[in-house]
Write a protein that holds these residues in place. Structure first.
Motif, PDB file in Angstrom:
ATOM      1  N   ASN A   1       0.849  -1.185   0.000  1.00 40.45           N
ATOM      2  CA  ASN A   1       0.000   0.000   0.000  1.00 40.45           C
ATOM      3  C   ASN A   1       0.885   1.236   0.000  1.00 40.45           C
ATOM      4  O   ASN A   1       1.367   1.656   1.039  1.00 40.45           O
ATOM      5  CB  ASN A   1      -0.902  -0.004   1.247  1.00 40.45           C
ATOM      6  N   PHE A   2       1.114   1.751  -1.173  1.00 40.06           N
ATOM      7  CA  PHE A   2       1.886   2.987  -1.215  1.00 40.06           C
ATOM      8  C   PHE A   2       1.184   4.003  -2.088  1.00 40.06           C
ATOM      9  O   PHE A   2       0.424   3.659  -2.982  1.00 40.06           O
ATOM     10  CB  PHE A   2       3.326   2.737  -1.688  1.00 40.06           C
ATOM     11  N   SER A   3       1.456   5.244  -1.783  1.00 36.61           N
ATOM     12  CA  SER A   3       0.773   6.313  -2.502  1.00 36.61           C
ATOM     13  C   SER A   3       1.324   6.431  -3.917  1.00 36.61           C
ATOM     14  O   SER A   3       2.534   6.362  -4.127  1.00 36.61           O
ATOM     15  CB  SER A   3       0.995   7.625  -1.754  1.00 36.61           C
ATOM     16  N   PRO A   4       0.445   6.643  -4.901  1.00 41.44           N
ATOM     17  CA  PRO A   4       0.954   6.857  -6.253  1.00 41.44           C
ATOM     18  C   PRO A   4       1.811   8.117  -6.353  1.00 41.44           C
ATOM     19  O   PRO A   4       2.576   8.273  -7.293  1.00 41.44           O
ATOM     20  CB  PRO A   4      -0.306   7.004  -7.099  1.00 41.44           C
ATOM     21  N   ALA A   5       1.677   8.989  -5.370  1.00 37.98           N
ATOM     22  CA  ALA A   5       2.478  10.225  -5.409  1.00 37.98           C
ATOM     23  C   ALA A   5       3.849  10.035  -4.774  1.00 37.98           C
ATOM     24  O   ALA A   5       4.634  10.970  -4.740  1.00 37.98           O
ATOM     25  CB  ALA A   5       1.734  11.341  -4.680  1.00 37.98           C
ATOM     26  N   LEU A   6       4.116   8.841  -4.279  1.00 43.29           N
ATOM     27  CA  LEU A   6       5.399   8.619  -3.611  1.00 43.29           C
ATOM     28  C   LEU A   6       6.467   8.349  -4.669  1.00 43.29           C
ATOM     29  O   LEU A   6       6.840   7.214  -4.921  1.00 43.29           O
ATOM     30  CB  LEU A   6       5.303   7.456  -2.628  1.00 43.29           C
ATOM     31  N   ILE A   7       6.917   9.420  -5.292  1.00 46.14           N
ATOM     32  CA  ILE A   7       7.914   9.299  -6.359  1.00 46.14           C
ATOM     33  C   ILE A   7       9.221   9.854  -5.818  1.00 46.14           C
ATOM     34  O   ILE A   7       9.317  11.027  -5.475  1.00 46.14           O
ATOM     35  CB  ILE A   7       7.446  10.072  -7.601  1.00 46.14           C
ATOM     36  N   ARG A   8      10.198   8.972  -5.728  1.00 47.34           N
ATOM     37  CA  ARG A   8      11.467   9.370  -5.120  1.00 47.34           C
ATOM     38  C   ARG A   8      12.408   9.942  -6.170  1.00 47.34           C
ATOM     39  O   ARG A   8      12.330   9.594  -7.345  1.00 47.34           O
ATOM     40  CB  ARG A   8      12.120   8.156  -4.464  1.00 47.34           C
ATOM     41  N   PRO A   9      13.311  10.793  -5.741  1.00 49.88           N
ATOM     42  CA  PRO A   9      14.269  11.372  -6.699  1.00 49.88           C
ATOM     43  C   PRO A   9      15.173  10.318  -7.333  1.00 49.88           C
ATOM     44  O   PRO A   9      15.316   9.216  -6.799  1.00 49.88           O
ATOM     45  CB  PRO A   9      15.069  12.346  -5.844  1.00 49.88           C
ATOM     46  N   PRO A  10      15.761  10.653  -8.480  1.00 47.51           N
ATOM     47  CA  PRO A  10      16.563   9.667  -9.209  1.00 47.51           C
ATOM     48  C   PRO A  10      17.792   9.256  -8.413  1.00 47.51           C
ATOM     49  O   PRO A  10      18.472  10.100  -7.848  1.00 47.51           O
ATOM     50  CB  PRO A  10      16.977  10.419 -10.472  1.00 47.51           C
ATOM     51  N   GLY A  11      18.052   7.964  -8.376  1.00 51.62           N
ATOM     52  CA  GLY A  11      19.182   7.468  -7.605  1.00 51.62           C
ATOM     53  C   GLY A  11      18.743   6.945  -6.253  1.00 51.62           C
ATOM     54  O   GLY A  11      19.544   6.331  -5.548  1.00 51.62           O
ATOM     55  N   SER A  12      17.478   7.185  -5.905  1.00 44.89           N
ATOM     56  CA  SER A  12      16.982   6.686  -4.619  1.00 44.89           C
ATOM     57  C   SER A  12      17.079   5.172  -4.594  1.00 44.89           C
ATOM     58  O   SER A  12      16.847   4.499  -5.593  1.00 44.89           O
ATOM     59  CB  SER A  12      15.525   7.079  -4.423  1.00 44.89           C
ATOM     60  N   VAL A  13      17.389   4.651  -3.409  1.00 38.68           N
ATOM     61  CA  VAL A  13      17.441   3.208  -3.271  1.00 38.68           C
ATOM     62  C   VAL A  13      16.042   2.692  -2.995  1.00 38.68           C
ATOM     63  O   VAL A  13      15.101   3.459  -2.774  1.00 38.68           O
ATOM     64  CB  VAL A  13      18.423   2.806  -2.162  1.00 38.68           C
ATOM     65  N   GLU A  14      15.900   1.396  -3.009  1.00 38.02           N
ATOM     66  CA  GLU A  14      14.600   0.752  -2.847  1.00 38.02           C
ATOM     67  C   GLU A  14      13.947   1.251  -1.549  1.00 38.02           C
ATOM     68  O   GLU A  14      14.619   1.523  -0.562  1.00 38.02           O
ATOM     69  CB  GLU A  14      14.845  -0.759  -2.840  1.00 38.02           C
ATOM     70  N   GLU A  15      12.617   1.363  -1.534  1.00 36.12           N
ATOM     71  CA  GLU A  15      11.948   2.169  -0.519  1.00 36.12           C
ATOM     72  C   GLU A  15      12.292   1.805   0.935  1.00 36.12           C
ATOM     73  O   GLU A  15      12.586   2.686   1.743  1.00 36.12           O
ATOM     74  CB  GLU A  15      10.432   2.119  -0.730  1.00 36.12           C
ATOM     75  N   SER A  16      12.277   0.520   1.300  1.00 33.31           N
ATOM     76  CA  SER A  16      12.537   0.221   2.713  1.00 33.31           C
ATOM     77  C   SER A  16      13.982   0.592   3.067  1.00 33.31           C
ATOM     78  O   SER A  16      14.267   1.076   4.167  1.00 33.31           O
ATOM     79  CB  SER A  16      12.277  -1.257   3.007  1.00 33.31           C
ATOM     80  N   ASN A  17      14.856   0.405   2.104  1.00 31.89           N
ATOM     81  CA  ASN A  17      16.238   0.817   2.286  1.00 31.89           C
ATOM     82  C   ASN A  17      16.336   2.345   2.349  1.00 31.89           C
ATOM     83  O   ASN A  17      17.101   2.901   3.131  1.00 31.89           O
ATOM     84  CB  ASN A  17      17.057   0.268   1.106  1.00 31.89           C
ATOM     85  N   PHE A  18      15.528   2.983   1.544  1.00 30.65           N
ATOM     86  CA  PHE A  18      15.498   4.448   1.534  1.00 30.65           C
ATOM     87  C   PHE A  18      15.116   4.972   2.912  1.00 30.65           C
ATOM     88  O   PHE A  18      15.743   5.875   3.457  1.00 30.65           O
ATOM     89  CB  PHE A  18      14.481   4.923   0.485  1.00 30.65           C
ATOM     90  N   LEU A  19      14.066   4.350   3.467  1.00 30.36           N
ATOM     91  CA  LEU A  19      13.604   4.803   4.777  1.00 30.36           C
ATOM     92  C   LEU A  19      14.634   4.506   5.858  1.00 30.36           C
ATOM     93  O   LEU A  19      14.668   5.167   6.886  1.00 30.36           O
ATOM     94  CB  LEU A  19      12.274   4.144   5.125  1.00 30.36           C
ATOM     95  N   ALA A  20      15.482   3.510   5.594  1.00 26.03           N
ATOM     96  CA  ALA A  20      16.541   3.220   6.557  1.00 26.03           C
ATOM     97  C   ALA A  20      17.718   4.176   6.413  1.00 26.03           C
ATOM     98  O   ALA A  20      18.640   4.148   7.221  1.00 26.03           O
ATOM     99  CB  ALA A  20      17.022   1.782   6.383  1.00 26.03           C
ATOM    100  N   LYS A  21      17.693   5.005   5.363  1.00 25.04           N
ATOM    101  CA  LYS A  21      18.833   5.894   5.128  1.00 25.04           C
ATOM    102  C   LYS A  21      18.480   7.366   5.208  1.00 25.04           C
ATOM    103  O   LYS A  21      19.329   8.191   5.539  1.00 25.04           O
ATOM    104  CB  LYS A  21      19.433   5.608   3.751  1.00 25.04           C
ATOM    105  N   CYS A  22      17.267   7.707   4.855  1.00 18.10           N
ATOM    106  CA  CYS A  22      16.951   9.132   4.737  1.00 18.10           C
ATOM    107  C   CYS A  22      16.818   9.772   6.112  1.00 18.10           C
ATOM    108  O   CYS A  22      16.082   9.293   6.970  1.00 18.10           O
ATOM    109  CB  CYS A  22      15.661   9.332   3.956  1.00 18.10           C
TER     110      CYS A  22
END
Lengths: 372, 347, 547
Positions: free
Chosen positions: C347-368
């Protein structure tokens, strides 16, 4: 009144201690130098980067260039539903070809644009700068279509100018013609081929065919098109003056010598709408003919002509509606006659016999052997 | 916070009755302020100082439009309307093209402030043909400053993508600064309401006016690009980059807007940069295969004829001209028929 | 002693000027300046090679927490060791010598401090409340260990960068624009304007939901008026971390009990409320050195020698019981945040578009770490702090692309360059465009564009448009048109170029959405599905997933 409220801290910094050690002094001085070095280092980093990381080199772009192999659906033209209704059920709706004969398509050739029409008010949209010239020659309507043969990669456009009358068409043709190129005839169409297509007239129509490549396929198609335009012109649906038909068909007068003069024929203000033609391009002998209109009196016109000719001609014979005259200075002979609504004659003949035989040939052609 | 007992007067209570003079003074004050306030608020709209807005329309913000003057100069006798430069390096081509229309000194007088409008619409490398050639720009600025002794050269555009980035990546900023000009980027204060009499779509529209302050001459420096909707983006379409506001609406009548642009601004002359012609996939390009290395630089004073010539010779699309050229001709911006008005200087 | 000093060096005026508190102020001004410069230089035309995220990269809390959440130390994050080393030597000097947020707090607290001397001493007394920061640190580190990185909410450096990127910079620019417009009327803007603005040469920059970011810093900075250094003493997780580390520090404030007269004047300007008048709480002391200046008896010194263990409290005043409670809170917070379910692969928002180079989402959340440096660097304003509905509680204020505002420029990799933690991995234009050695993986795709044919002018309203096709930056274009000729409702034959998407070619840059004239609910819009960073959120089977 309450005492004035303060907004800001008004207490100065004070030092209560009495002793500042050497160690502190040295550290302070050293630290300031360190801060200065850090600042310098930070500032120096501004130029320490790799600009190629921020853009991509052209060489790489070129090597990674992708071929555009997308299929692009061609323009789908609007089709009149009425036409679709008359088409055979299930068959693809025919494109509206307007005035063009249906056989211009087929054999691999399909329309690549909708047929467009322009009149004098918007002709410039199509041909801009040249428009006034056409309008001067009596332009009526431009029919435009382009055809393509996909498998061969050919396409050509047809500009089909309706000039209202054949003389108008001949006028614009004469103005734009390339006299170096040989003229060809098919039906009522006269045209010549260019490297990329053809130019010609068919009845009151002046046409320009221009292809996209120097290719035998284009020339072939241009010939076919000229042929079907010729058929279109002689089909009777369009108006080809009888005088022109007589000269070009019955008398086989070469097309290039056929001339139409609208007013002031022979420099006589009363003489209008005459057709001329030379049976032999090199010779001086010339036919002329005129169809008497409702407003003119055949006998009167004939008499006026003869009497005006006599100003510089000597009459050799003038009886029974036939006159033979000799030019006073050029020593050439001409014969003319009036019959059944036509005034016709021949001039530039070397002798009276030639003039008379030309006259009779003309008469024969005019009345198609009747009453000879 | 002394506790008050009922019925017992506070010890600090002091009676301060008002005397007549005081009363009158206060009454006059109240009456004066009240009267003035009522006048301002209630007086009919056309009375002086009245602040009344009966319909609510008076308070609508007004953007006073300005008009742009023509930057054209008179034609030099014996020069052509379109100059073509095909020989030498791009810089020589530029000089030849301008010489053919009368030479740059004819157009720019010493002390002029000149604005050059390149096309910087996208953040692309200049070799991809989506933006103007920085080499030409740099040299043009040099010519203006050195040969013509112009006082100042400004370079301005309002790109689709981020302006600072576009100027940076297209190397236009660098070229401008090396040449001696100054780049003006559009920000929120740069736009003013321009009134263009006779324009169909932009009679009053936001215009990138700040760099135009006190400008004497305007030169367009346009690349030649394919464009799906209007077929070709050339000298005239280049002026699109001076519009502000919601300009993406204009694609609903692209020919109308491009021909409007031709009457919106009357440049001193326009240079068409045919060094990198974007033949397809325009106007963004993006692949070197879309670009044809052209050999031609054009300069011209008649924007319509110049675009027509470029369409035919640089984009190589024959005489099936885009409709906006006819519309521009009908609006009186120039004559489409370029024949006999072209001059090429060789040797 | 006094004799030798006089002989050895400078006169008393110089000593006064070079005293350690003055040098501390120089240091604070310097680092605040570096911070401001970094924010200013985080812009496409200025960046060059400036290490604009270095203050973030030096932040040991960022290093330790991302190390816990990912198991690795990204790029420059090793710089955190520098601050750890400094802390082990000198205690929490970071807080009062380097931290720009600390400087801001101290400055505001100082400027508006109208307390009388006695109140000052009271306001700087230690309170039990101050252990809250250790609880916060415990909770955040435990969550990070399990994979949910939330330190960015309160880490002072992240907070500072975030606030400047989304609140201060646009406000300053707005003020400058208004001031120069008024001053110059309709004439040219002054030359220096472009040089000092944070975002020169673009229209006004807006940041969705930045009000709350601004409110947060306003409240926290404003709290100084009520309680000096409220944030630093009560909330700061970085301060807590450094406090824990500083128990091992070599140098610390020492009180000579023989000289001390218990006058409590040392508390007048004690920034950390570290009880210098009794047993110095090393974990609370910011090493501001004010107490040394304020001691009329010269009883206080900052020294490594003569440590009297009885005179200091080295460790934070955190009982085991409180630690356990904090641990339980941290353990509970992790599943609560994760199972909130606004941002999962299911369940993710269609507006959740990450900038280019972003890592996979769960990893992203572990880094941002929500520092929003990427947002500051973005030249088109497309990067926005995510709101709660888009990225969930966990992703609040992380960067997302809002294509209503801007688009992702084809040849821009600015955000990946400034990201300190690798949530947006450092990429090159080559990699972004999928050229050269990245040809096999293809370009980085942010999402996929779709058409709403019920709103699109050529599809629904017989009106020519195709701005989207015009601006599509890839070659060949990912938006192509089907050209049809129709008779419109007024009987005119019009040619319509009806656009459609070639999903193979679409990189999700969103320029079509930005430029679409159907302004409110765009007729062409990009959604997150199809992004190349994740198999879970991929659209076309044949597309490769980024490394």
């Amino acid at each position: 009144m309450p005492p004035q409220e303060r907004v800001f801290n008004n207490r100065a910094r004070k030092v209560f201690r009495s002793r500042i050690s050497n160690g502190e002094l040295y550290f302070s001085a050293g630290f300031l130098v360190f801060v200065f070095i850090m600042g310098g280092w930070f500032a120096a980093q501004g130029t320490n980067y790799d600009p190629t990381e921020r853009d991509i080199s052209m060489a790489l772009m070129e090597s990674g260039s992708v071929e555009d192999n997308l299929y692009r659906t061609p323009l789908k033209l609007w089709v009149d539903p009425e036409q679709t209704a008359t088409a055979a059920p299930g068959a693809a709706p025919a494109a509206n070809l307007g005035i063009f004969p249906p056989d211009i398509v087929g054999n691999g050739w399909t329309p690549s644009s909708r047929m467009q029409e322009f009149d004098a008010s918007n002709l410039y949209e199509k041909i801009n700068g040249q428009a006034p010239q056409y309008v001067d020659f009596g332009f009526n309507r431009l029919h435009y279509i382009s055809l393509e043969k996909k498998d061969a990669g050919l396409d050509l456009s047809i500009e089909f100018y309706d000039m209202a009358t054949l003389p108008n068409a001949m006028g614009i043709f004469g103005a734009q013609r390339d006299v170096e190129r040989p003229l060809e005839q098919t039906g009522d169409a006269y045209y010549y081929l260019t490297d990329l297509g053809a130019l010609g007239i068919a009845g009151p129509f002046y046409f320009k065919i221009s292809g996209n490549a120097v290719d035998p396929g284009i020339i072939e198609k241009s010939k076919e098109l000229a042929e079907s335009f010729g058929i279109l012109a002689s089909s009777g649906n369009v108006d080809v003056p009888k005088a022109f038909a007589v000269l070009s068909k019955a008398l086989k007068v070469p097309f290039e010598t056929i001339i139409y003069e609208k007013i002031d024929v022979f420099q006589f203000s009363f003489a209008k709408d005459f057709w001329f033609g030379k049976p032999d391009v090199a010779g001086d002998l010339r036919y002329y003919l005129h169809q008497v209109t409702d407003t003119e009196d055949q006998a009167r016109l004939y008499a006026d002509l003869v009497s005006n000719f006599e100003a510089d001609h000597d009459a050799i014979k003038n009886d029974g509606g036939v006159a033979v005259l000799k030019h006073q200075f050029l020593s050439s002979f001409q014969a003319l006659s009036a019959d059944r609504g036509w005034i016709f004659g021949a001039d530039g003949a070397p002798d009276a016999e030639t003039a008379e035989s030309a006259l009779s040939a003309l008469k024969g052609a005019l009345f198609n052997g009747q009453e000879i | 916070m002394a506790k008050k007992s009922k019925g017992i007067q506070h010890p600090g209570y002091e009676k301060a009755p008002m005397d007549r003079r005081d009363f009158l003074r206060r009454a006059a004050l109240v009456g004066g302020i009240g009267g003035a306030a009522s006048y301002l608020a209630m007086a009919p709209e056309n009375w002086p100082l009245s602040m009344r807005d009966k319909t609510g329309l008076l308070s609508k913000p007004v953007h006073l439009p300005f008009q742009l003057r023509s930057f054209q100069v008179e034609k030099k006798a014996g020069s052509a309307d379109i100059g073509v430069g095909t020989e030498g390096n791009p810089i020589e081509k530029l000089r030849r093209a301008i010489d053919a229309i009368g030479g740059i000194e004819h157009f720019i007088k010493p002390g002029d402030i000149v604005l050059v409008k390149p096309n910087v619409a996208f953040d692309r490398s200049p070799l991809l043909g989506a933006t103007s050639n920085p080499e030409l720009l740099e040299h043009l600025i040099r010519m203006l400053l050195v040969d013509c002794r112009a006082q100042e050269v400004r370079v301005a555009d309002n790109p689709i993508e981020s302006p600072p980035d576009c100027f940076e990546k297209s190397k236009i900023r660098l070229a401008t600064e090396v040449g001696g000009g100054r780049v003006y980027l559009p920000d929120s204060n740069s736009f003013e309401m321009l009134n263009t009499p006779g324009a169909k779509l932009i009679e009053n529209w936001w215009f990138f006016n700040r760099p135009f302050t006190n400008v004497d001459k305007v030169i367009g420096l346009a690349p030649v690009k394919d464009h799906n909707l209007c077929h070709a983006s050339m000298g005239m379409k280049n002026w699109y980059g001076l519009l502000g506001g919601r300009r993406n609406q204009f694609h609903q009548d692209i020919h109308g807007i491009v021909s409007d642009l031709s009457i919106m601004i009357k440049p001193t002359f326009t240079i068409i940069d045919g060094t990198n012609v974007l033949m397809e996939n325009g106007p963004t390009g993006g692949d070197p295969s879309n670009v044809r290395k052209g050999e031609t630089v054009l300069a011209g004073t008649d924007p319509v004829a110049l675009d027509a010539y470029a369409f035919e010779h640089l984009l190589q699309r024959g005489r099936d001209y885009p409709e906006y050229l006819f519309q521009a001709e009908a609006k009186g911006s120039g004559k489409l028929d370029w024949e006999g008005r072209v001059k090429e200087i060789r040797g | 002693m006094a004799e030798t000093e006089k002989k050895a060096s400078a006169p008393i005026e110089v000593r006064q000027k070079l005293r350690i508190t003055n040098v501390r102020i120089v240091s604070q001004v310097f680092f605040f300046g570096v911070f401001l410069f970094s924010v200013w230089a985080t812009w496409t035309t200025r960046l060059g090679g400036y290490p604009v995220s270095r203050i973030l990269e030096m932040d040991p809390l960022v290093m330790i927490s991302t190390m816990l959440s990912t198991g690795y130390v990204y790029r420059h994050l090793g710089w955190g060791i520098l601050i750890i080393a400094v802390t082990l030597l000198f205690g929490r000097v970071f807080c009062n010598w380097i931290c720009p947020y600390g400087t801001l707090h101290q400055f505001v607290g100082w400027v508006f401090n109208t307390r009388k001397p006695k109140e000052r001493i009271e306001s700087n007394a230690y309170k039990n409340l101050y252990i809250l920061k250790y609880a916060i640190l415990t909770v955040f580190l435990l969550m990070a260990f399990m994979g949910a990185l939330q330190i960015g909410l309160l880490d002072p450096i992240c907070l500072m960068y975030r606030t400047f990127a989304t609140v201060v910079a646009p406000a300053v620019d707005m003020g400058l624009d208004t001031a120069t417009l008024t001053a110059n009327g309709l004439s040219l803007e002054p030359k220096w304007l472009q040089d000092i603005k944070f975002g020169p040469g673009v229209g006004p920059r807006i940041f969705v939901g930045s009000f709350w970011v601004g409110l947060m810093i306003f409240a926290l900075v404003g709290a100084n008026v009520i309680l000096p250094r409220f944030f630093c003493r009560v909330l700061c997780p970085l301060g807590a971390l450094l406090g824990v580390l500083s128990r091992f520090s070599v140098f610390r404030i020492n009180r000579d009990v023989h000289k001390c007269t218990d006058c409590n004047l040392c508390l007048t300007r004690c920034e950390g409320a570290a009880d210098p008048q009794s047993q110095v709480r090393v974990s609370e002391c910011f090493s501001c050195m004010n107490c040394i200046d304020d001691c009329p008896e010269d009883a206080l010194s900052f020294t490594a020698f003569g440590l009297d263990k009885k005179q200091v409290v080295a460790a934070p005043d955190m009982s085991r019981r409180k630690l356990v409670f904090a641990g339980i809170a941290g353990l509970m917070a992790y599943p609560m945040v994760k199972n909130h379910g606004v941002n999962t692969d299911e369940n993710f928002s269609p507006a959740l578009i990450r900038p280019p180079g972003s890592v996979e989402e769960s990893n992203f959340l572990a880094k941002c770490i929500k520092c929003d440096q990427c947002i500051k660097s973005c030249p088109t304003n497309v990067l926005q702090p995510a709101t709660y509905d888009v990225a969930g509680l966990e992703g609040l204020w992380t960067p997302v692309m809002n294509f209503e505002i801007g688009h992702c420029q084809l040849k821009c990799t600015m955000c990946s360059e400034v990201c300190p933690t690798g949530a947006i991995r450092k990429i090159t234009v080559e990699e972004k465009m999928g050229k050269g050695k990245f040809a096999e993986t293809g370009p980085i795709r942010l999402g996929t564009a779709f058409f709403d044919k019920g709103r699109c002018l050529p599809h629904a309203m017989e009106i020519p448009c195709v701005v989207c096709e015009e601006v599509c930056p890839v070659s060949p274009k990912a938006i192509q048109t089907k050209d049809v000729e129709i008779k419109d409702v007024y009987g005119n034959v019009v040619v319509l170029n009806q656009p459609f998407i070639v999903p193979d070619l679409c990189i999700g840059c969103g320029i079509c959405e930005t430029e679409c004239p159907v302004k409110d609910d765009r007729a062409v819009y990009v959604t997150a599905v199809g992004e190349s960073r994740s198999t879970e959120r991929r659209l076309l089977l044949k597309h490769r997933v980024q490394a």
